[in-house]
Design a protein around this motif. Sequence first.
Motif, PDB file in Angstrom:
ATOM      1  N   ALA A   1     -26.443  -7.677 -29.321  1.00  0.00           N
ATOM      2  CA  ALA A   1     -25.246  -7.979 -28.536  1.00  0.00           C
ATOM      3  C   ALA A   1     -25.300  -7.280 -27.179  1.00  0.00           C
ATOM      4  O   ALA A   1     -24.984  -7.873 -26.139  1.00  0.00           O
ATOM      5  N   ALA A   2     -25.728  -6.014 -27.197  1.00  0.00           N
ATOM      6  CA  ALA A   2     -25.853  -5.261 -25.939  1.00  0.00           C
ATOM      7  C   ALA A   2     -26.918  -5.876 -25.045  1.00  0.00           C
ATOM      8  O   ALA A   2     -26.767  -5.926 -23.813  1.00  0.00           O
ATOM      9  N   ASP A   3     -27.999  -6.352 -25.665  1.00  0.00           N
ATOM     10  CA  ASP A   3     -29.093  -6.952 -24.899  1.00  0.00           C
ATOM     11  C   ASP A   3     -28.637  -8.246 -24.213  1.00  0.00           C
ATOM     12  O   ASP A   3     -28.985  -8.513 -23.059  1.00  0.00           O
ATOM     13  N   ILE A   4     -27.856  -9.037 -24.934  1.00  0.00           N
ATOM     14  CA  ILE A   4     -27.314 -10.269 -24.333  1.00  0.00           C
ATOM     15  C   ILE A   4     -26.422  -9.910 -23.149  1.00  0.00           C
ATOM     16  O   ILE A   4     -26.504 -10.514 -22.072  1.00  0.00           O
TER      17      ILE A   4
ATOM     18  N   GLY B   1     -17.173  -9.937 -43.033  1.00  0.00           N
ATOM     19  CA  GLY B   1     -16.547  -8.959 -42.145  1.00  0.00           C
ATOM     20  C   GLY B   1     -17.266  -8.763 -40.817  1.00  0.00           C
ATOM     21  O   GLY B   1     -16.774  -8.056 -39.939  1.00  0.00           O
ATOM     22  N   ALA B   2     -18.441  -9.379 -40.681  1.00  0.00           N
ATOM     23  CA  ALA B   2     -19.220  -9.242 -39.443  1.00  0.00           C
ATOM     24  C   ALA B   2     -19.080 -10.509 -38.606  1.00  0.00           C
ATOM     25  O   ALA B   2     -18.749 -11.584 -39.115  1.00  0.00           O
ATOM     26  N   LEU B   3     -19.346 -10.360 -37.307  1.00  0.00           N
ATOM     27  CA  LEU B   3     -19.360 -11.516 -36.404  1.00  0.00           C
ATOM     28  C   LEU B   3     -20.809 -11.902 -36.147  1.00  0.00           C
ATOM     29  O   LEU B   3     -21.617 -11.071 -35.713  1.00  0.00           O
TER      30      LEU B   3
ATOM     31  N   VAL C   1     -26.479 -10.948 -36.268  1.00  0.00           N
ATOM     32  CA  VAL C   1     -25.199 -10.236 -36.243  1.00  0.00           C
ATOM     33  C   VAL C   1     -24.949  -9.709 -34.829  1.00  0.00           C
ATOM     34  O   VAL C   1     -25.838  -9.116 -34.213  1.00  0.00           O
ATOM     35  N   LEU C   2     -23.750  -9.948 -34.328  1.00  0.00           N
ATOM     36  CA  LEU C   2     -23.354  -9.409 -33.015  1.00  0.00           C
ATOM     37  C   LEU C   2     -22.463  -8.175 -33.175  1.00  0.00           C
ATOM     38  O   LEU C   2     -22.594  -7.208 -32.429  1.00  0.00           O
ATOM     39  N   ARG C   3     -21.541  -8.242 -34.149  1.00  0.00           N
ATOM     40  CA  ARG C   3     -20.654  -7.096 -34.398  1.00  0.00           C
ATOM     41  C   ARG C   3     -20.620  -6.847 -35.900  1.00  0.00           C
ATOM     42  O   ARG C   3     -20.304  -7.740 -36.689  1.00  0.00           O
ATOM     43  N   ARG C   4     -20.985  -5.638 -36.284  1.00  0.00           N
ATOM     44  CA  ARG C   4     -21.034  -5.298 -37.707  1.00  0.00           C
ATOM     45  C   ARG C   4     -19.624  -5.200 -38.286  1.00  0.00           C
ATOM     46  O   ARG C   4     -18.627  -5.108 -37.561  1.00  0.00           O
ATOM     47  N   ALA C   5     -19.562  -5.153 -39.619  1.00  0.00           N
ATOM     48  CA  ALA C   5     -18.272  -5.053 -40.309  1.00  0.00           C
ATOM     49  C   ALA C   5     -17.536  -3.766 -39.927  1.00  0.00           C
ATOM     50  O   ALA C   5     -16.304  -3.714 -39.986  1.00  0.00           O
ATOM     51  N   ASN C   6     -18.282  -2.723 -39.527  1.00  0.00           N
ATOM     52  CA  ASN C   6     -17.644  -1.461 -39.140  1.00  0.00           C
ATOM     53  C   ASN C   6     -17.118  -1.484 -37.695  1.00  0.00           C
ATOM     54  O   ASN C   6     -16.621  -0.477 -37.183  1.00  0.00           O
TER      55      ASN C   6
END
Length: 582
Positions: A341-344, A296-298, A329-334
């Motif tokens: 991800a924000a740092d990138i 469920g995560a990206l 993980v860039l985007r969690r399942a929630n």
Amino acid sequence: MSNMIQAAREQVSALTQAAYEKAAAQGILPAGVEVKATVEIPKDVKNGDYASSFAMAGAKAMHMAPRAIAQAIVDHLDLEGSYFERAEIAGPGFLNFFMGSKWYGDVLSDIEAEGMEYGKSDEGRGKKVMVEFVSANPTGPMHMGNARGGVLGDSLANVLQRAGFDTWKEFYVNDAGNQIHKFAESIHARYMQILLGEEGFPFPENGYHGDDIKELAQGFYEQHGDAFKDADEAQWLEPMSQYGLSVNIPKMKSDLSRYQIEYDEWFFESTLHNSGYVAQTVQMLADNGWTYEKDGALWLNTTELLKKKFLAEGKTQEQVDKLDLKDDVLRRANGFYTYFAADIAYHRNKLEERKFDVAVNIWGADHHGHVARLQAALDGLGLDGSHRLVVVLMQLVNLLQDGKPVRMSKRSGKAIALHDLLDEVSVDAARYFFNSRSSTSPVDFDLDLAVREDSENPVYYVQYAHARICSLVGRLAEEGSCVPAAAAVDAAVFATAEEKALIKNLAQLPEEIHLAVRDYDPSRINRYLLSLAGDFHRFYNACYIRGEAPKVLSARLKLADTVRLVIANCLNLIGVSAPEKM
């Protein structure tokens, strides 16, 4: 843009080449030989001020003994109008050059012409460089690591600017994500304890325990009373986090301003989320084929990005295969984006949107594992993060008093905050001490030494040299002896070892700035200041100024005043004051 040490080095090469060509034209040396010689500065001045390896470097190609080549060079040297008064042959064939008075006089002239800009260069060629530093979480007071990072980043940006870079100073405010949620939870728990008592409401185990959280909760209570007593998280989360930030961020700005640090921009992480820039950046990585979904995560395929990066840097496939690489993980399942991800996204904003050529980050050494991952992620966006993102990792600070460590613990609420430190020691001492070692070395900050007013305290020692010269210049002016222009000084007066050593040290600053830029190490300026102050004190004790013949007095007064200017110049680079009286 003076660099008299480099100018003398280049002149040795030119004089030697001209002498070779003359000797070759006369048939004494073989013609058409290209010699790649080195020009070094001998450690012992008895071996000259500069030494060329021309004769030894050319021996094989010329099929001649080095000393025979050296003799031919010396016989054909034309030193007229040059920086050098003579050259000698030494050892197996070294050509040792001894400087004459012209070089010493030109050093003073160049410093006079450049003033407080002495040491500048066009090395950076106007490249845009952002230096991001401190960037402390706004969830509590800044501590010793932030204090070190502050002066390191500020001084580095100043040095880069002196070397011709277009610099920008930035503070990244982490006002989004997990730590802000925990921050609001901590304030809420203390707020509820004000209403129900400490036993009446549990404090989260992983919350922020400092007294500053209690003060924020008290402030929130005084504004809102018990209005949030029965509120659920969705109702209190935003008001409490925003209240905490509205108090803490101005405090951080105030503390850093007191610390003589001003930023070009305070950049808020929340703007990246609110504008959709984080989501857009993650989508770009997905479009480039660097993501996949699982549970469920990206996820970012960090493993493959790092393999590509390390192979490009010269590691073998076998070496890369042995590395314990993991994906991120860039985007969690929630549905929430991670800090990574924000740092990138933030660094894409630096390099792509705002078009900085290089982004320099000052980070604590505990972030070392994050460096290659972030660079690789930027590589995945086509932004060449491996070369355009430079991370300066900074070792810990050990605070000492009475020869013993002063314990620091942010979690327990017993941290030594920056504002507490600046109540104990001067801003000058704090900035000097925190910049006294390269970032790769820990700093022992001795509170007792920092407040001493004697030569054992390095910042006092340097500032005292400046004040001593100001006092000398003032007294002599009252007696009718003003500092002359460099053109009016007879440089032949400088005959003692102390005078020559001092002028050579003055000439060293452009090279120190170059090395500080190359190594991202502004602590070189501190060490240079100590060396220059030491050379000045030795000169002052060995060479009388007052009461000397006018020509000698005038030359030595100019030399002393030039030292004053360079000390003030360097102290300004590291953000330390140059007092005229002590």
